[in-house]
Design a protein around this motif. Structure first.
Motif, mmCIF file in Angstrom:
data_model
loop_
_atom_site.group_PDB
_atom_site.id
_atom_site.type_symbol
_atom_site.label_atom_id
_atom_site.label_comp_id
_atom_site.label_asym_id
_atom_site.label_seq_id
_atom_site.Cartn_x
_atom_site.Cartn_y
_atom_site.Cartn_z
ATOM 1 N N SER A 72 -2.650 7.324 6.713
ATOM 2 C CA SER A 72 -3.798 6.427 6.782
ATOM 3 C C SER A 72 -3.366 4.973 6.696
ATOM 4 O O SER A 72 -3.919 4.109 7.388
ATOM 5 C CB SER A 72 -4.791 6.734 5.661
ATOM 6 O OG SER A 72 -5.344 7.994 5.831
ATOM 7 N N VAL A 73 -2.375 4.687 5.859
ATOM 8 C CA VAL A 73 -1.868 3.324 5.744
ATOM 9 C C VAL A 73 -1.263 2.877 7.071
ATOM 10 O O VAL A 73 -1.470 1.755 7.517
ATOM 11 C CB VAL A 73 -0.852 3.217 4.602
ATOM 12 C CG1 VAL A 73 -0.212 1.840 4.576
ATOM 13 C CG2 VAL A 73 -1.499 3.522 3.269
ATOM 14 N N TYR A 78 0.822 -1.212 0.000
ATOM 15 C CA TYR A 78 0.000 0.000 0.000
ATOM 16 C C TYR A 78 0.854 1.259 0.000
ATOM 17 O O TYR A 78 0.461 2.267 -0.562
ATOM 18 C CB TYR A 78 -0.948 0.008 1.197
ATOM 19 C CG TYR A 78 -2.163 -0.874 1.042
ATOM 20 C CD1 TYR A 78 -2.412 -1.595 -0.119
ATOM 21 C CD2 TYR A 78 -3.082 -0.996 2.070
ATOM 22 C CE1 TYR A 78 -3.524 -2.394 -0.247
ATOM 23 C CE2 TYR A 78 -4.204 -1.784 1.952
ATOM 24 C CZ TYR A 78 -4.422 -2.487 0.788
ATOM 25 O OH TYR A 78 -5.528 -3.270 0.663
ATOM 26 N N MET A 79 2.010 1.225 0.635
ATOM 27 C CA MET A 79 2.881 2.401 0.662
ATOM 28 C C MET A 79 3.433 2.729 -0.720
ATOM 29 O O MET A 79 3.799 3.863 -0.990
ATOM 30 C CB MET A 79 4.029 2.192 1.647
ATOM 31 C CG MET A 79 3.579 2.218 3.087
ATOM 32 S SD MET A 79 2.866 3.787 3.543
ATOM 33 C CE MET A 79 3.751 4.135 5.011
ATOM 34 N N LYS A 80 3.462 1.749 -1.621
ATOM 35 C CA LYS A 80 3.924 1.997 -2.992
ATOM 36 C C LYS A 80 2.879 2.745 -3.811
ATOM 37 O O LYS A 80 3.210 3.355 -4.810
ATOM 38 C CB LYS A 80 4.259 0.673 -3.677
ATOM 39 C CG LYS A 80 5.487 -0.004 -3.120
ATOM 40 C CD LYS A 80 5.733 -1.320 -3.839
ATOM 41 C CE LYS A 80 6.916 -2.049 -3.242
ATOM 42 N NZ LYS A 80 7.128 -3.350 -3.899
ATOM 43 N N ASP A 81 1.617 2.692 -3.383
ATOM 44 C CA ASP A 81 0.531 3.355 -4.106
ATOM 45 C C ASP A 81 0.512 4.830 -3.713
ATOM 46 O O ASP A 81 0.140 5.184 -2.606
ATOM 47 C CB ASP A 81 -0.799 2.687 -3.772
ATOM 48 C CG ASP A 81 -1.943 3.187 -4.635
ATOM 49 O OD1 ASP A 81 -1.817 4.277 -5.234
ATOM 50 O OD2 ASP A 81 -2.966 2.482 -4.701
ATOM 51 N N LYS A 82 0.929 5.690 -4.621
ATOM 52 C CA LYS A 82 1.059 7.123 -4.326
ATOM 53 C C LYS A 82 -0.283 7.818 -4.134
ATOM 54 O O LYS A 82 -0.343 8.943 -3.659
ATOM 55 C CB LYS A 82 1.849 7.821 -5.446
ATOM 56 C CG LYS A 82 3.245 7.278 -5.613
ATOM 57 C CD LYS A 82 4.043 7.432 -4.344
ATOM 58 C CE LYS A 82 5.441 6.864 -4.516
ATOM 59 N NZ LYS A 82 6.141 6.751 -3.261
#
Length: 63
Positions: A58-59, A48-52
């Protein structure tokens, strides 16, 4: 009204929400979302951290 052939909701919308219902005796209520969050495991969090498009704060809080 019918959807066009092959254009079902499964192709158009991602399932990115959950329905939550709560009831109260009065209109004065408080819902603290952060107290009911479940943390992501490290593999999911890393993905999820890769999704800009997602907010890192929030992640970190979880789902």
């Amino acid at each position: 009204m019918q959807a066009a052939s092959g254009m079902g909701a499964q192709r158009l919308f991602a399932n990115r929400h959950a329905k939550i219902a709560w009831f109260g005796k009065t209109d004065k209520y408080f819902f603290d979302l952060d107290t009911v969050r479940e943390p992501f495991d490290e593999v999911i969090k890393k993905a999820y951290m890769k999704d800009k498009r997602l907010c890192p704060e929030s992640v970190e809080k979880g789902q």
